[in-house]
Design a protein around this motif. Structure first.
Motif, PDB file in Angstrom:
ATOM      1  N   ALA A 102       0.803  -1.233   0.000  1.00  8.15           N
ATOM      2  CA  ALA A 102       0.000   0.000   0.000  1.00  8.15           C
ATOM      3  C   ALA A 102       0.831   1.277   0.000  1.00  8.15           C
ATOM      4  CB  ALA A 102      -0.980   0.019   1.168  1.00  8.15           C
ATOM      5  N   TRP A 103       2.074   1.191  -0.488  1.00  5.76           N
ATOM      6  CA  TRP A 103       2.863   2.401  -0.630  1.00  5.76           C
ATOM      7  C   TRP A 103       2.480   3.126  -1.915  1.00  5.76           C
ATOM      8  CZ3 TRP A 103       5.220   3.671   3.620  1.00  5.76           C
ATOM      9  CH2 TRP A 103       5.732   2.685   4.463  1.00  5.76           C
ATOM     10  N   VAL A 104       2.321   4.406  -1.825  1.00  6.25           N
ATOM     11  CA  VAL A 104       2.035   5.227  -3.012  1.00  6.25           C
ATOM     12  C   VAL A 104       3.378   5.726  -3.534  1.00  6.25           C
ATOM     13  CG1 VAL A 104       0.794   7.211  -3.943  1.00  6.25           C
ATOM     14  CG2 VAL A 104      -0.187   5.887  -2.051  1.00  6.25           C
ATOM     15  N   ILE A 105       3.964   4.964  -4.435  1.00  5.99           N
ATOM     16  CA  ILE A 105       5.343   5.224  -4.833  1.00  5.99           C
ATOM     17  C   ILE A 105       5.516   5.057  -6.333  1.00  5.99           C
ATOM     18  CG2 ILE A 105       6.402   4.600  -2.628  1.00  5.99           C
ATOM     19  CD1 ILE A 105       6.846   1.819  -3.749  1.00  5.99           C
ATOM     20  N   ARG A 106       6.664   5.546  -6.834  1.00 12.50           N
ATOM     21  CA  ARG A 106       6.974   5.490  -8.259  1.00 12.50           C
ATOM     22  C   ARG A 106       7.773   4.253  -8.655  1.00 12.50           C
ATOM     23  NH1 ARG A 106       6.927  11.096  -9.952  1.00 12.50           N
ATOM     24  NH2 ARG A 106       6.691  12.451  -8.142  1.00 12.50           N
ATOM     25  N   THR A 107       8.237   3.503  -7.662  1.00 13.88           N
ATOM     26  CA  THR A 107       9.209   2.450  -7.925  1.00 13.88           C
ATOM     27  C   THR A 107       8.545   1.205  -8.470  1.00 13.88           C
ATOM     28  OG1 THR A 107      10.482   3.311  -6.066  1.00 13.88           O
ATOM     29  CG2 THR A 107      11.107   1.144  -6.929  1.00 13.88           C
ATOM     30  N   GLU A 108       8.862   0.883  -9.695  1.00 18.54           N
ATOM     31  CA  GLU A 108       8.229  -0.247 -10.385  1.00 18.54           C
ATOM     32  C   GLU A 108       8.413  -1.558  -9.635  1.00 18.54           C
ATOM     33  OE1 GLU A 108       9.512  -0.501 -14.412  1.00 18.54           O
ATOM     34  OE2 GLU A 108       8.759  -2.535 -14.686  1.00 18.54           O
ATOM     35  N   SER A 109       9.585  -1.780  -9.083  1.00 20.00           N
ATOM     36  CA  SER A 109       9.883  -3.060  -8.439  1.00 20.00           C
ATOM     37  C   SER A 109       9.076  -3.291  -7.165  1.00 20.00           C
ATOM     38  CB  SER A 109      11.373  -3.156  -8.121  1.00 20.00           C
ATOM     39  OG  SER A 109      11.758  -2.117  -7.237  1.00 20.00           O
ATOM     40  N   GLU A 110       8.467  -2.248  -6.635  1.00 15.84           N
ATOM     41  CA  GLU A 110       7.688  -2.392  -5.410  1.00 15.84           C
ATOM     42  C   GLU A 110       6.281  -2.933  -5.668  1.00 15.84           C
ATOM     43  OE1 GLU A 110      10.647  -1.613  -2.930  1.00 15.84           O
ATOM     44  OE2 GLU A 110       8.600  -1.964  -2.248  1.00 15.84           O
ATOM     45  N   TYR A 111       5.869  -2.929  -6.907  1.00 14.25           N
ATOM     46  CA  TYR A 111       4.519  -3.375  -7.240  1.00 14.25           C
ATOM     47  C   TYR A 111       4.489  -4.874  -7.465  1.00 14.25           C
ATOM     48  CZ  TYR A 111       3.056   1.421  -7.225  1.00 14.25           C
ATOM     49  OH  TYR A 111       2.753   2.697  -6.808  1.00 14.25           O
ATOM     50  N   ASP A 112       3.457  -5.505  -6.931  1.00 20.52           N
ATOM     51  CA  ASP A 112       3.419  -6.961  -6.853  1.00 20.52           C
ATOM     52  C   ASP A 112       2.640  -7.622  -7.991  1.00 20.52           C
ATOM     53  OD1 ASP A 112       2.986  -5.794  -3.743  1.00 20.52           O
ATOM     54  OD2 ASP A 112       4.597  -7.274  -4.013  1.00 20.52           O
ATOM     55  N   TYR A 113       1.624  -6.942  -8.461  1.00 13.43           N
ATOM     56  CA  TYR A 113       0.779  -7.530  -9.501  1.00 13.43           C
ATOM     57  C   TYR A 113       0.643  -6.548 -10.649  1.00 13.43           C
ATOM     58  CZ  TYR A 113      -0.479 -10.731  -5.760  1.00 13.43           C
ATOM     59  OH  TYR A 113      -0.433 -11.650  -4.747  1.00 13.43           O
ATOM     60  N   TRP A 114       0.581  -7.110 -11.859  1.00 12.34           N
ATOM     61  CA  TRP A 114       0.538  -6.299 -13.072  1.00 12.34           C
ATOM     62  C   TRP A 114      -0.519  -6.827 -14.032  1.00 12.34           C
ATOM     63  CZ3 TRP A 114       3.737  -2.079 -13.944  1.00 12.34           C
ATOM     64  CH2 TRP A 114       4.746  -1.884 -12.998  1.00 12.34           C
ATOM     65  N   GLY A 115      -1.112  -5.901 -14.755  1.00 13.80           N
ATOM     66  CA  GLY A 115      -1.997  -6.290 -15.838  1.00 13.80           C
ATOM     67  C   GLY A 115      -1.216  -6.519 -17.116  1.00 13.80           C
ATOM     68  N   GLN A 116      -1.934  -6.883 -18.166  1.00 16.22           N
ATOM     69  CA  GLN A 116      -1.302  -7.174 -19.452  1.00 16.22           C
ATOM     70  C   GLN A 116      -1.094  -5.924 -20.301  1.00 16.22           C
ATOM     71  OE1 GLN A 116      -0.115 -10.293 -20.478  1.00 16.22           O
ATOM     72  NE2 GLN A 116      -0.417 -10.564 -18.286  1.00 16.22           N
ATOM     73  N   GLY A 117      -1.748  -4.856 -19.947  1.00 15.92           N
ATOM     74  CA  GLY A 117      -1.543  -3.603 -20.653  1.00 15.92           C
ATOM     75  C   GLY A 117      -2.605  -3.313 -21.693  1.00 15.92           C
ATOM     76  N   THR A 118      -2.762  -2.022 -21.990  1.00 15.61           N
ATOM     77  CA  THR A 118      -3.665  -1.574 -23.036  1.00 15.61           C
ATOM     78  C   THR A 118      -2.940  -0.510 -23.858  1.00 15.61           C
ATOM     79  OG1 THR A 118      -5.896  -0.730 -23.513  1.00 15.61           O
ATOM     80  CG2 THR A 118      -4.793   0.194 -21.586  1.00 15.61           C
ATOM     81  N   GLN A 119      -3.067  -0.608 -25.168  1.00 12.31           N
ATOM     82  CA  GLN A 119      -2.327   0.278 -26.065  1.00 12.31           C
ATOM     83  C   GLN A 119      -3.037   1.619 -26.199  1.00 12.31           C
ATOM     84  OE1 GLN A 119       0.680  -0.279 -27.976  1.00 12.31           O
ATOM     85  NE2 GLN A 119       0.449   1.939 -28.306  1.00 12.31           N
ATOM     86  N   VAL A 120      -2.265   2.678 -26.045  1.00  9.34           N
ATOM     87  CA  VAL A 120      -2.738   4.035 -26.312  1.00  9.34           C
ATOM     88  C   VAL A 120      -1.875   4.614 -27.426  1.00  9.34           C
ATOM     89  CG1 VAL A 120      -2.948   6.377 -25.413  1.00  9.34           C
ATOM     90  CG2 VAL A 120      -3.622   4.419 -23.994  1.00  9.34           C
ATOM     91  N   THR A 121      -2.511   5.057 -28.480  1.00 10.25           N
ATOM     92  CA  THR A 121      -1.796   5.656 -29.598  1.00 10.25           C
ATOM     93  C   THR A 121      -2.371   7.037 -29.856  1.00 10.25           C
ATOM     94  OG1 THR A 121      -1.423   3.476 -30.594  1.00 10.25           O
ATOM     95  CG2 THR A 121      -1.110   5.405 -32.011  1.00 10.25           C
ATOM     96  N   VAL A 122      -1.497   8.035 -29.851  1.00  9.52           N
ATOM     97  CA  VAL A 122      -1.917   9.418 -30.067  1.00  9.52           C
ATOM     98  C   VAL A 122      -1.306   9.894 -31.384  1.00  9.52           C
ATOM     99  CG1 VAL A 122      -2.006  11.738 -29.128  1.00  9.52           C
ATOM    100  CG2 VAL A 122      -1.948   9.764 -27.576  1.00  9.52           C
TER     101      VAL A 122
END
Length: 124
Positions: A102-122
């Protein structure tokens, strides 16, 4: 096991808006800090925004501050990223992530679960 599924990506013209959503299942969503990251072609994944368990605390990357808003609905187990005034440099795959500490942080390695992603194209 926590599962995260992103949606809402797509193709948009510069200056437009998109709202991304990330639906969580299989865990205690309201006890996790949540975040959005993105990865552009040829670049490393980078932090975009994070939000506390209650939604009262948020954190943004300088590159999106003032243009993006992260929010969550704990009743729906969903976190959102509202993106306005989109720029071509916002083009990336956007991932949501959950931090069980539950840390509100920028560090990627601290996050435990990830989604597969969604593409955004501008487009310019």
């Amino acid at each position: 096991q926590v599962q995260l599924v992103e949606s809402g990506g797509g193709l948009v013209q510069a200056g437009g808006s998109l709202r991304l959503a990330c639906a969580a299942s299989g865990g205690a969503f309201s006890s996790y800090a949540m975040a959005w990251f993105r990865q552009a072609p040829g670049k490393e994944r980078e932090f975009v925004a994070a939000i506390s368990r209650s939604g009262m605390s948020t954190l943004y990357a300088d590159s999106v501050k003032g243009r993006c808003t992260i929010s969550r609905d704990n009743a729906k187990n969903t976190v959102y990223l509202q993106m306005n005034s989109l720029k071509p440099e916002d083009t990336a795959v956007y991932y949501c992530a959950a931090d069980v500490q539950a840390w509100v942080i920028r560090t990627e390695s601290e996050y435990d679960y990830w989604g597969q992603g969604t593409q955004v194209t501008v487009s310019s």
